[in-house]
Scaffold this motif. Structure first.
Motif, PDB file in Angstrom:
ATOM      1  N   PHE A   1       0.853  -1.183   0.000  1.00  0.00           N
ATOM      2  CA  PHE A   1       0.000   0.000   0.000  1.00  0.00           C
ATOM      3  C   PHE A   1       0.890   1.234   0.000  1.00  0.00           C
ATOM      4  CE2 PHE A   1      -1.957   3.449   2.368  1.00  0.00           C
ATOM      5  CZ  PHE A   1      -3.116   3.643   1.637  1.00  0.00           C
ATOM      6  N   THR A   2       0.532   2.228  -0.780  1.00  0.00           N
ATOM      7  CA  THR A   2       1.317   3.455  -0.849  1.00  0.00           C
ATOM      8  C   THR A   2       0.435   4.660  -0.599  1.00  0.00           C
ATOM      9  OG1 THR A   2       2.069   2.394  -2.874  1.00  0.00           O
ATOM     10  CG2 THR A   2       3.229   4.382  -2.192  1.00  0.00           C
TER      11      THR A   2
ATOM     12  N   GLY B   1      -0.350  21.346   6.033  1.00  0.00           N
ATOM     13  CA  GLY B   1       0.771  20.451   6.297  1.00  0.00           C
ATOM     14  C   GLY B   1       0.980  19.436   5.195  1.00  0.00           C
ATOM     15  N   THR B   2       0.061  18.476   5.084  1.00  0.00           N
ATOM     16  CA  THR B   2       0.221  17.485   4.022  1.00  0.00           C
ATOM     17  C   THR B   2      -1.034  17.412   3.179  1.00  0.00           C
ATOM     18  OG1 THR B   2      -0.558  15.805   5.536  1.00  0.00           O
ATOM     19  CG2 THR B   2       1.821  15.969   5.270  1.00  0.00           C
ATOM     20  N   VAL B   3      -0.816  17.204   1.916  1.00  0.00           N
ATOM     21  CA  VAL B   3      -1.945  17.026   1.003  1.00  0.00           C
ATOM     22  C   VAL B   3      -1.714  15.705   0.269  1.00  0.00           C
ATOM     23  CG1 VAL B   3      -3.193  17.938  -0.967  1.00  0.00           C
ATOM     24  CG2 VAL B   3      -2.211  19.502   0.710  1.00  0.00           C
ATOM     25  N   ALA B   4      -2.656  14.797   0.410  1.00  0.00           N
ATOM     26  CA  ALA B   4      -2.485  13.468  -0.194  1.00  0.00           C
ATOM     27  C   ALA B   4      -2.562  13.557  -1.704  1.00  0.00           C
ATOM     28  CB  ALA B   4      -3.545  12.525   0.336  1.00  0.00           C
ATOM     29  N   LYS B   5      -1.679  12.812  -2.343  1.00  0.00           N
ATOM     30  CA  LYS B   5      -1.634  12.800  -3.799  1.00  0.00           C
ATOM     31  C   LYS B   5      -2.193  11.486  -4.333  1.00  0.00           C
ATOM     32  CE  LYS B   5       1.909  13.402  -7.380  1.00  0.00           C
ATOM     33  NZ  LYS B   5       3.359  13.599  -7.523  1.00  0.00           N
ATOM     34  N   ASN B   6      -1.890  10.426  -3.631  1.00  0.00           N
ATOM     35  CA  ASN B   6      -2.272   9.119  -4.151  1.00  0.00           C
ATOM     36  C   ASN B   6      -2.422   8.107  -3.012  1.00  0.00           C
ATOM     37  OD1 ASN B   6      -2.731   6.987  -5.874  1.00  0.00           O
ATOM     38  ND2 ASN B   6      -0.563   6.603  -6.242  1.00  0.00           N
ATOM     39  N   TYR B   7      -3.508   7.360  -3.062  1.00  0.00           N
ATOM     40  CA  TYR B   7      -3.666   6.193  -2.193  1.00  0.00           C
ATOM     41  C   TYR B   7      -3.696   4.998  -3.131  1.00  0.00           C
ATOM     42  CZ  TYR B   7      -5.589   9.651   1.089  1.00  0.00           C
ATOM     43  OH  TYR B   7      -5.796  10.732   1.900  1.00  0.00           O
TER      44      TYR B   7
ATOM     45  N   ASP C   1      -2.994  -1.772 -10.175  1.00  0.00           N
ATOM     46  CA  ASP C   1      -2.858  -0.789  -9.105  1.00  0.00           C
ATOM     47  C   ASP C   1      -4.250  -0.252  -8.841  1.00  0.00           C
ATOM     48  OD1 ASP C   1      -0.250  -1.166  -9.825  1.00  0.00           O
ATOM     49  OD2 ASP C   1      -0.165   0.698 -10.990  1.00  0.00           O
ATOM     50  N   ILE C   2      -4.697  -0.420  -7.620  1.00  0.00           N
ATOM     51  CA  ILE C   2      -6.012   0.122  -7.286  1.00  0.00           C
ATOM     52  C   ILE C   2      -5.803   1.491  -6.676  1.00  0.00           C
ATOM     53  CG2 ILE C   2      -8.101  -0.234  -5.926  1.00  0.00           C
ATOM     54  CD1 ILE C   2      -7.433  -3.229  -5.941  1.00  0.00           C
ATOM     55  N   ARG C   3      -6.303   2.506  -7.341  1.00  0.00           N
ATOM     56  CA  ARG C   3      -6.212   3.862  -6.814  1.00  0.00           C
ATOM     57  C   ARG C   3      -7.623   4.390  -6.616  1.00  0.00           C
ATOM     58  NH1 ARG C   3      -2.911   4.940 -11.423  1.00  0.00           N
ATOM     59  NH2 ARG C   3      -0.852   4.113 -10.991  1.00  0.00           N
ATOM     60  N   VAL C   4      -7.705   5.471  -5.854  1.00  0.00           N
ATOM     61  CA  VAL C   4      -9.016   6.082  -5.646  1.00  0.00           C
ATOM     62  C   VAL C   4      -9.632   6.411  -7.010  1.00  0.00           C
ATOM     63  CG1 VAL C   4     -10.217   8.072  -4.674  1.00  0.00           C
ATOM     64  CG2 VAL C   4      -8.362   6.997  -3.420  1.00  0.00           C
ATOM     65  N   ASN C   5     -10.845   5.996  -7.203  1.00  0.00           N
ATOM     66  CA  ASN C   5     -11.581   6.198  -8.463  1.00  0.00           C
ATOM     67  C   ASN C   5     -11.032   5.423  -9.643  1.00  0.00           C
ATOM     68  OD1 ASN C   5     -13.428   7.849  -7.279  1.00  0.00           O
ATOM     69  ND2 ASN C   5     -12.302   9.720  -7.754  1.00  0.00           N
ATOM     70  N   GLN C   6     -10.008   4.611  -9.418  1.00  0.00           N
ATOM     71  CA  GLN C   6      -9.532   3.757 -10.501  1.00  0.00           C
ATOM     72  C   GLN C   6      -9.542   2.318 -10.005  1.00  0.00           C
ATOM     73  OE1 GLN C   6      -6.239   6.733 -11.074  1.00  0.00           O
ATOM     74  NE2 GLN C   6      -6.134   5.614 -12.985  1.00  0.00           N
TER      75      GLN C   6
ATOM     76  N   GLN D   1     -17.769  -8.352 -13.669  1.00  0.00           N
ATOM     77  CA  GLN D   1     -18.868  -7.579 -13.057  1.00  0.00           C
ATOM     78  C   GLN D   1     -18.522  -6.961 -11.711  1.00  0.00           C
ATOM     79  OE1 GLN D   1     -21.842 -10.632 -12.934  1.00  0.00           O
ATOM     80  NE2 GLN D   1     -22.658 -10.108 -14.924  1.00  0.00           N
ATOM     81  N   PHE D   2     -17.329  -7.266 -11.195  1.00  0.00           N
ATOM     82  CA  PHE D   2     -16.941  -6.682  -9.918  1.00  0.00           C
ATOM     83  C   PHE D   2     -15.974  -5.518 -10.143  1.00  0.00           C
ATOM     84  CE2 PHE D   2     -18.193 -10.930  -8.669  1.00  0.00           C
ATOM     85  CZ  PHE D   2     -18.877 -10.700  -7.488  1.00  0.00           C
ATOM     86  N   ALA D   3     -16.004  -4.585  -9.203  1.00  0.00           N
ATOM     87  CA  ALA D   3     -15.017  -3.512  -9.200  1.00  0.00           C
ATOM     88  C   ALA D   3     -14.492  -3.398  -7.777  1.00  0.00           C
ATOM     89  CB  ALA D   3     -15.642  -2.203  -9.658  1.00  0.00           C
ATOM     90  N   VAL D   4     -13.168  -3.315  -7.650  1.00  0.00           N
ATOM     91  CA  VAL D   4     -12.553  -3.213  -6.330  1.00  0.00           C
ATOM     92  C   VAL D   4     -11.960  -1.822  -6.175  1.00  0.00           C
ATOM     93  CG1 VAL D   4     -10.872  -4.191  -4.752  1.00  0.00           C
ATOM     94  CG2 VAL D   4     -12.033  -5.664  -6.383  1.00  0.00           C
ATOM     95  N   TYR D   5     -12.474  -1.091  -5.195  1.00  0.00           N
ATOM     96  CA  TYR D   5     -12.072   0.294  -5.013  1.00  0.00           C
ATOM     97  C   TYR D   5     -11.183   0.459  -3.786  1.00  0.00           C
ATOM     98  CZ  TYR D   5     -15.832   1.602  -8.218  1.00  0.00           C
ATOM     99  OH  TYR D   5     -16.640   1.741  -9.320  1.00  0.00           O
ATOM    100  N   GLN D   6     -10.284   1.425  -3.853  1.00  0.00           N
ATOM    101  CA  GLN D   6      -9.491   1.827  -2.686  1.00  0.00           C
ATOM    102  C   GLN D   6     -10.396   2.664  -1.792  1.00  0.00           C
ATOM    103  OE1 GLN D   6      -6.031   1.181  -2.048  1.00  0.00           O
ATOM    104  NE2 GLN D   6      -6.751   1.916  -0.068  1.00  0.00           N
TER     105      GLN D   6
END
Lengths: 178, 538
Positions: B267-268, B289-295, B323-328, B334-339
């Motif tokens: 996980f990154t 302080g921090t702004v997330a770029k990628n989960y 690579d499962i990313r937010v919205n990707q 028929q399944f979708a696996v989301y972060q």
């Protein structure tokens, strides 16, 4: 008034279909939460687990005998309390009621250590992926499913069985009648 | 209560206002009006005629547009109440709803919870309101579309002059239609894609009748949409599951009946870096302080070729890496696996060194995997460490002096070791935690000194399958077709008739009267037939 009658039937039929749909929708919506939960009388889902000695246990192989299916964890205090009763009665009812103790996802070391400590001889299996636990919808530990010789669930006991008498009563209920 | 027979001979259903065939007014009210009410062609709305049995009463209730609008208003108002406070679904899962609302929002929160607004969208009464809307749509549409269809199908070419006289666009004039005029008009009308019918010297030109079905098509779309939404609660059509998976773990994908397994290869969480990433982020980085770029979860999908019973060892074949990313999401069958979420830094393994307390010399390192321990760690040269006990979430000792763990999660791991060295062949017992060791059975010469901690992240994935989406899309498309069908065309009709030395001309459209007037102007140009006047303007 043939036509009037026809119209009444038509309307009744349409309303009946609509009412059916509405009732179905409301029913499925309201039962969504509890759907899939096992109840007494249901068929116990089959599973295949390997115990600490490497022996495979398939629930359906136990048909004809009562099964005391116990889900437990080494950290759980009530589990520790009921284990000695289980051990004692497993000997007593040998061949009539079998115990299957399913540990929920702990390590081999922890489980064997526990079994040694309490001198347990009945089969203990580790459900490492928690698949069997999910299939049975187990939430708090310990939970015990009393399974009758015909493979249906007789009773679901949530929480620890403190008294030997309680365990004995459960054993008696699922003992094959002979 | 029976049929209404018009003077023209046509038999109309009871309750008809204007004869379906010739258009004569059939009720006293309609006879006295200046204009005829053309909304449903003066047809008998089915609900208005019989009102005897319970069935009829229920039918009449739902067929009313007024009732329908009230249902919509109720739904809007009710739905808005659900947005005042967060729904039960969104409150922290470790807090019981019974107390959460009162604790956080006070008396108002308690009231909100008591009324049941905390789970409004799943409540019986809200579902019942939506159901009432569905019923209303079906019945109100049926109640109108059937008589309207009948009326338009049965309409006569030579309408009665009283019907024409009461149209908004109308003109009459003494005289007779000149020979050739009708042919001329017909040619222009056909050119303008009217369907022209002639009978007994009367002419009816009509176009775009289909636009009248627009609202009903639209309703059909809505009903399909509602049915699709209803199907979500049918087992197997809609799956929404959450899976917490640690780095390195391979777990069954919930909702797939054991067919699929997924592995978390890592996980990154990346943050935007001031200076490296585009400048636009600088301000936000400075502020928070921090702004997330990628989960991201690097996942591998497997299929269990055997897919036996739960608990059985799977036989996995790799299907794909993604690579499962937010919205990707990762998609398969028929399944979708989301972060969805993550937890960083869960303890994975601990490193200890067997150390001589006096000299401080280390005799080798022991790495204990917190999820898979060994009974014995052999360090060679006669140095061994035996693991006597493991307490993942250590929280004290029992009265008998036995260490206990309060959960199976490695939140506060503790170990009971037996250290065997050439110097102490019988072994010495040590109880070790992070940064802390105890000697429960007396002082020892050796100790297990804590060296290092390995951690890993846990990723939460949402597994979703929604087979109702095509149905919702179909409903939406039909809805839009209905809107377009009803909006972009006008149902236009022109009647021309000569009777007893009098020429009558009338026009009707369901909207855009100006357009119809211009069209009639063109159609009648160069003929002796008078141009109808818009009498509503007068």
């Amino acid at each position: 008034m043939n036509k009037k009658k026809k119209r009444l039937y038509m309307r009744s039929a349409i309303l009946a279909v609509l009412a059916g749909l509405v009732i179905y929708a409301l029913y499925t919506n309201l039962t969504r939460e509890t759907r899939g939960n096992l109840e007494a009388g249901d068929k116990a889902p089959d599973f295949l687990l390997t115990d600490l000695n490497g022996e495979k246990h398939r629930l359906s192989d136990y048909e004809g005998k009562g099964v005391f299916l116990n889900f437990w964890g080494t950290w759980c205090e009530p589990c520790k309390k009921e284990m000695p009763h289980m051990e004692k009665l497993a000997q007593e009812y040998n061949g009539e009621v079998e115990i299957l103790a399913v540990n929920v996802g702990e390590s081999q070391f922890q489980v064997s250590n526990f079994a040694d400590q309490y001198g347990l001889t009945f089969p203990i299996a580790i459900d490492s992926g928690k698949e069997v636990m999910d299939a049975y919808g187990v939430d708090p530990l310990p939970t015990t499913f009393m399974i009758k010789p015909d493979g249906t669930i007789d009773q679901i006991v949530i929480g620890g069985l403190i008294q030997e008498q309680q365990v004995r009563e459960l054993f008696e209920r699922v003992k094959p009648s002979s | 209560m029976g049929k209404v027979k018009c003077e023209c001979g046509h038999v109309n259903p009871n309750g008809t206002i204007l004869c379906e065939s010739c258009g004569r007014a059939l009720t006293e009210k309609a006879k006295n009006e200046t204009f005829v009410d053309m909304r449903y062609e003066g047809s008998a709305r089915r609900s208005q005629t019989y009102n005897k049995t319970i069935i009829d009463k229920v039918w009449n209730f739902f067929s009313s547009v007024k009732v329908g609008i009230w249902i919509i208003v109720c739904i809007l108002v009710a739905a808005s109440f659900g947005t005042i406070l967060p729904q039960e679904f969104y409150i922290p899962s470790n807090m019981p709803a019974e107390t959460y609302y009162e604790d956080v929002y006070g008396t108002f929160g308690k009231l909100y919870y008591t009324i049941g607004f905390h789970d409004l969208y799943n409540s019986v009464w809200f579902s019942a309101l939506i159901a009432a809307l569905g019923v209303s749509l079906v019945i109100a549409s049926l109640d109108r579309v059937v008589p309207l269809y009948r009326a338009l199908k049965n309409q006569r070419v030579d309408r009665h002059e009283s019907f024409m006289k009461k149209q908004r666009l109308f003109a009459e004039q003494k005289g007779t239609i000149q020979p050739g005029d009708l042919e001329k008009i017909r040619a222009v009308l056909v050119n303008k894609r009217y369907k022209v019918k002639e009978k007994n010297g009367a002419l009816l030109a009509e176009k775009n009748r289909f636009t009248r079905w627009g609202p009903y098509v639209n309703h059909v779309g809505l009903i399909i949409f509602l049915l699709g939404a209803m199907l979500r609660s049918v087992q197997g059509l809609y799956i929404d599951e959450l899976l917490w998976i640690r780095e390195g773990e391979t777990l069954q994908v919930p909702g797939t009946d054991g067919e699929y397994y997924i592995k978390n290869e890592g996980f990154t969480l990346e943050n935007y870096q001031a200076g490296e990433d585009p400048e636009v982020f600088n301000e936000a980085i400075n502020r928070v302080g921090t702004v997330a770029k990628n989960y991201q979860t690097d996942a591998v999908l497997y299929r269990d070729e055997k897919n036996e019973l739960p608990g059985a060892k799977p036989e996995l074949t790799e299907l794909k890496k993604d690579d499962i990313r937010v919205n990707q999401p990762m998609k398969f069958d028929q399944f979708a696996v989301y972060q969805t979420s993550y937890r960083q830094g869960e303890m994975k393994a601990m490193h200890f060194a067997l150390t001589n307390k006096k000299t401080g010399r280390e005799y080798g390192k022991v790495v204990i995997d917190l999820f898979e321990q060994q009974k014995l760690y052999d360090l060679g040269n006669g140095y061994k460490v035996e693991l006597l006990g493991y307490y993942p979430d250590f929280d004290g000792f029992t009265e008998e002096g036995e260490p206990t763990s309060k959960s199976p999660l490695p939140n506060n791991p503790a170990f009971l070791f037996n250290m065997i060295t050439p110097e102490t062949p019988a072994g010495e017992v040590s109880f070790a935690q992070i940064q802390n060791t105890m000697e429960p059975l007396g002082e020892t010469k050796y100790k297990m000194s804590f060296k290092n901690l390995e951690t890993r992240d846990v990723s939460a994935l949402t597994i979703r399958k929604d087979l109702t989406l095509p149905i919702l899309a179909l409903g939406g498309i039909i809805f839009m077709i209905g809107v377009i069908q009803g909006s972009y065309w006008n149902h236009r009709r022109i009647w021309i008739r000569e009777k007893e030395g009098q020429i009558y001309v009338a026009g009707h459209t369901n909207k855009n009267w100006h357009g119809l007037k211009r069209e009639i102007q063109l159609v009648l140009a160069g003929t002796a037939i008078p141009e109808p006047i818009d009498r509503q303007k007068e």
